[in-house]
Design a protein around this motif. Structure first.
Motif, PDB file in Angstrom:
ATOM      1  N   GLY A   1       0.820  -1.217   0.106  1.00  0.00           N
ATOM      2  CA  GLY A   1      -0.032  -0.138   0.013  1.00  0.00           C
ATOM      3  C   GLY A   1       0.751   1.231   0.063  1.00  0.00           C
ATOM      4  N   PRO A   2       0.100   2.386  -0.137  1.00  0.00           N
ATOM      5  CA  PRO A   2       0.906   3.804  -0.080  1.00  0.00           C
ATOM      6  C   PRO A   2       1.636   4.108   1.376  1.00  0.00           C
ATOM      7  CG  PRO A   2      -1.322   4.110  -0.036  1.00  0.00           C
ATOM      8  CD  PRO A   2      -1.101   2.515  -0.121  1.00  0.00           C
ATOM      9  N   LEU A   3       2.088   5.171   1.310  1.00  0.00           N
ATOM     10  CA  LEU A   3       2.863   5.648   2.425  1.00  0.00           C
ATOM     11  C   LEU A   3       1.891   7.132   2.742  1.00  0.00           C
ATOM     12  CD1 LEU A   3       5.188   6.292   4.566  1.00  0.00           C
ATOM     13  CD2 LEU A   3       6.246   7.641   2.740  1.00  0.00           C
ATOM     14  N   LYS A   4       1.336   7.128   3.794  1.00  0.00           N
ATOM     15  CA  LYS A   4       0.370   8.213   4.047  1.00  0.00           C
ATOM     16  C   LYS A   4       1.193   9.273   4.690  1.00  0.00           C
ATOM     17  CE  LYS A   4      -3.623   5.515   4.374  1.00  0.00           C
ATOM     18  NZ  LYS A   4      -4.673   4.909   5.439  1.00  0.00           N
ATOM     19  N   ILE A   5       1.018  10.613   4.463  1.00  0.00           N
ATOM     20  CA  ILE A   5       1.684  11.561   5.022  1.00  0.00           C
ATOM     21  C   ILE A   5       0.642  12.617   5.855  1.00  0.00           C
ATOM     22  CG2 ILE A   5       2.947  13.800   4.212  1.00  0.00           C
ATOM     23  CD1 ILE A   5       3.698  12.359   1.735  1.00  0.00           C
ATOM     24  N   TRP A   6       0.739  12.588   6.991  1.00  0.00           N
ATOM     25  CA  TRP A   6       0.007  13.100   7.946  1.00  0.00           C
ATOM     26  C   TRP A   6       0.471  14.546   8.276  1.00  0.00           C
ATOM     27  CZ3 TRP A   6      -4.543  11.186   8.553  1.00  0.00           C
ATOM     28  CH2 TRP A   6      -4.912   9.686   8.528  1.00  0.00           C
ATOM     29  N   TRP A   7       1.758  14.857   8.433  1.00  0.00           N
ATOM     30  CA  TRP A   7       2.111  16.203   8.762  1.00  0.00           C
ATOM     31  C   TRP A   7       3.316  16.403   7.783  1.00  0.00           C
ATOM     32  CZ3 TRP A   7      -0.581  20.105  10.331  1.00  0.00           C
ATOM     33  CH2 TRP A   7       0.325  21.204  10.563  1.00  0.00           C
ATOM     34  N   ALA A   8       3.581  17.829   7.183  1.00  0.00           N
ATOM     35  CA  ALA A   8       4.545  18.205   6.554  1.00  0.00           C
ATOM     36  C   ALA A   8       4.675  19.597   6.565  1.00  0.00           C
ATOM     37  CB  ALA A   8       4.445  17.561   4.977  1.00  0.00           C
ATOM     38  N   GLU A   9       5.855  20.175   6.625  1.00  0.00           N
ATOM     39  CA  GLU A   9       6.248  21.524   6.297  1.00  0.00           C
ATOM     40  C   GLU A   9       7.203  21.926   5.338  1.00  0.00           C
ATOM     41  OE1 GLU A   9       7.694  22.669  10.227  1.00  0.00           O
ATOM     42  OE2 GLU A   9       5.954  21.979  11.185  1.00  0.00           O
ATOM     43  N   VAL A  10       7.065  23.244   4.887  1.00  0.00           N
ATOM     44  CA  VAL A  10       7.946  23.507   3.625  1.00  0.00           C
ATOM     45  C   VAL A  10       9.250  24.005   4.078  1.00  0.00           C
ATOM     46  CG1 VAL A  10       7.966  25.519   2.131  1.00  0.00           C
ATOM     47  CG2 VAL A  10       5.759  24.243   2.595  1.00  0.00           C
ATOM     48  N   VAL A  11      10.172  23.591   3.463  1.00  0.00           N
ATOM     49  CA  VAL A  11      11.504  24.154   3.534  1.00  0.00           C
ATOM     50  C   VAL A  11      12.131  24.596   2.535  1.00  0.00           C
ATOM     51  CG1 VAL A  11      11.972  22.546   5.738  1.00  0.00           C
ATOM     52  CG2 VAL A  11      12.583  21.681   3.340  1.00  0.00           C
ATOM     53  N   SER A  12      13.076  25.662   2.395  1.00  0.00           N
ATOM     54  CA  SER A  12      13.838  26.000   1.159  1.00  0.00           C
ATOM     55  C   SER A  12      14.649  25.290   0.732  1.00  0.00           C
ATOM     56  CB  SER A  12      14.144  27.509   1.442  1.00  0.00           C
ATOM     57  OG  SER A  12      15.083  28.008   0.370  1.00  0.00           O
ATOM     58  N   ASP A  13      14.793  24.819  -0.572  1.00  0.00           N
ATOM     59  CA  ASP A  13      15.766  24.023  -1.054  1.00  0.00           C
ATOM     60  C   ASP A  13      16.830  24.820  -1.645  1.00  0.00           C
ATOM     61  OD1 ASP A  13      14.693  25.189  -3.491  1.00  0.00           O
ATOM     62  OD2 ASP A  13      14.137  23.194  -4.227  1.00  0.00           O
ATOM     63  N   GLY A  14      16.992  26.275  -1.623  1.00  0.00           N
ATOM     64  CA  GLY A  14      17.970  26.942  -2.005  1.00  0.00           C
ATOM     65  C   GLY A  14      18.173  26.926  -3.529  1.00  0.00           C
ATOM     66  N   GLY A  15      17.063  26.728  -4.203  1.00  0.00           N
ATOM     67  CA  GLY A  15      17.085  26.635  -5.854  1.00  0.00           C
ATOM     68  C   GLY A  15      17.754  25.282  -6.224  1.00  0.00           C
ATOM     69  N   SER A  16      17.523  24.196  -5.288  1.00  0.00           N
ATOM     70  CA  SER A  16      18.331  22.836  -5.743  1.00  0.00           C
ATOM     71  C   SER A  16      17.552  22.423  -7.183  1.00  0.00           C
ATOM     72  CB  SER A  16      17.544  21.757  -4.657  1.00  0.00           C
ATOM     73  OG  SER A  16      17.663  20.621  -5.070  1.00  0.00           O
ATOM     74  N   PRO A  17      18.633  21.667  -7.718  1.00  0.00           N
ATOM     75  CA  PRO A  17      18.243  21.159  -9.026  1.00  0.00           C
ATOM     76  C   PRO A  17      17.790  19.910  -9.183  1.00  0.00           C
ATOM     77  CG  PRO A  17      20.604  21.050  -8.627  1.00  0.00           C
ATOM     78  CD  PRO A  17      20.188  21.614  -7.604  1.00  0.00           C
ATOM     79  N   HIS A  18      17.424  19.319  -7.892  1.00  0.00           N
ATOM     80  CA  HIS A  18      16.701  17.985  -7.904  1.00  0.00           C
ATOM     81  C   HIS A  18      15.336  17.750  -8.439  1.00  0.00           C
ATOM     82  CE1 HIS A  18      20.262  16.853  -5.677  1.00  0.00           C
ATOM     83  NE2 HIS A  18      20.021  17.692  -4.620  1.00  0.00           N
ATOM     84  N   PRO A  19      14.983  16.739  -9.236  1.00  0.00           N
ATOM     85  CA  PRO A  19      13.846  16.400  -9.817  1.00  0.00           C
ATOM     86  C   PRO A  19      12.798  16.493  -8.670  1.00  0.00           C
ATOM     87  CG  PRO A  19      15.397  14.957 -10.567  1.00  0.00           C
ATOM     88  CD  PRO A  19      16.065  15.717  -9.435  1.00  0.00           C
ATOM     89  N   PRO A  20      11.325  16.717  -8.800  1.00  0.00           N
ATOM     90  CA  PRO A  20      10.392  16.585  -7.989  1.00  0.00           C
ATOM     91  C   PRO A  20      10.459  14.995  -7.529  1.00  0.00           C
ATOM     92  CG  PRO A  20       9.810  17.976  -9.322  1.00  0.00           C
ATOM     93  CD  PRO A  20      11.145  17.422  -9.889  1.00  0.00           C
ATOM     94  N   GLY A  21      10.220  14.770  -5.999  1.00  0.00           N
ATOM     95  CA  GLY A  21      10.186  13.539  -5.813  1.00  0.00           C
ATOM     96  C   GLY A  21      11.578  13.095  -5.132  1.00  0.00           C
ATOM     97  N   THR A  22      12.549  13.739  -5.360  1.00  0.00           N
ATOM     98  CA  THR A  22      13.867  13.181  -4.697  1.00  0.00           C
ATOM     99  C   THR A  22      14.146  13.341  -3.325  1.00  0.00           C
ATOM    100  OG1 THR A  22      14.791  13.747  -6.931  1.00  0.00           O
ATOM    101  CG2 THR A  22      16.211  13.563  -5.379  1.00  0.00           C
ATOM    102  N   ILE A  23      14.694  12.599  -2.432  1.00  0.00           N
ATOM    103  CA  ILE A  23      14.962  12.823  -1.176  1.00  0.00           C
ATOM    104  C   ILE A  23      16.329  13.743  -1.251  1.00  0.00           C
ATOM    105  CG2 ILE A  23      15.835  11.922   1.187  1.00  0.00           C
ATOM    106  CD1 ILE A  23      12.903  10.723   0.146  1.00  0.00           C
ATOM    107  N   VAL A  24      16.258  14.900  -0.521  1.00  0.00           N
ATOM    108  CA  VAL A  24      17.362  15.761  -0.876  1.00  0.00           C
ATOM    109  C   VAL A  24      18.023  16.022   0.535  1.00  0.00           C
ATOM    110  CG1 VAL A  24      16.267  17.318  -2.763  1.00  0.00           C
ATOM    111  CG2 VAL A  24      15.937  17.965  -0.330  1.00  0.00           C
TER     112      VAL A  24
END
Length: 132
Positions: A45-68
């Motif tokens: 089954g899927p991983l459920k996300i119950w709480w998350a917060e925004v953090v700046s990535d400093g203009g990271s070139p990583h593709p969306p979904g990448t663990i940074v």
């Protein structure tokens, strides 16, 4: 303005959206339909996300979904704009847990990729892509 009935598929995470839009949806879709994404290696089954917060990535070139980053709070995932710190998660068949507890049992590494979930999260995705 009228929005149709929420369906479970509206909880699908689309990492291509901005982190602010995703964080707002994690809050607003809790408890139903919740937010979720597949976790490579988990077939049950899927991983459920119950709480998350925004953090700046400093203009990271990583593709969306990448663990940074992996922090004491939990994994940080690149989004279409900025990144999302995953603070409270629920693997399939388990109770919700802290991001750190999740990492203790599911060793992710920086550079791993969380795919976007299949489903429709089309409740004005384009309008919310950059909204705070």
């Amino acid at each position: 303005c009228h929005v149709g009935k929420l369906e479970k598929t509206h909880g699908a995470i689309k990492w291509e959206l901005g982190a602010w839009a995703l964080a707002n949806r994690v809050r607003s879709f809790n408890p139903w339909p919740g937010r979720y994404c597949p976790l490579p290696g988990l077939q049950s089954g899927p991983l459920k996300i119950w709480w998350a917060e925004v953090v700046s990535d400093g203009g990271s070139p990583h593709p969306p979904g990448t663990i940074v980053d992996l922090t004491e709070e939990g994994p940080v995932v690149a989004c279409g704009q900025d990144a999302l710190q995953l603070i409270r998660l629920q693997p399939p068949g388990k109770t919700p847990m802290s991001g750190r507890a999740f990492l203790n049992g599911h060793p992710l590494e920086v550079g791993d990729h969380l795919p976007s979930a299949e489903g429709s999260s089309s409740l004005s995705d384009d309008a919310e892509n950059t909204s705070r």
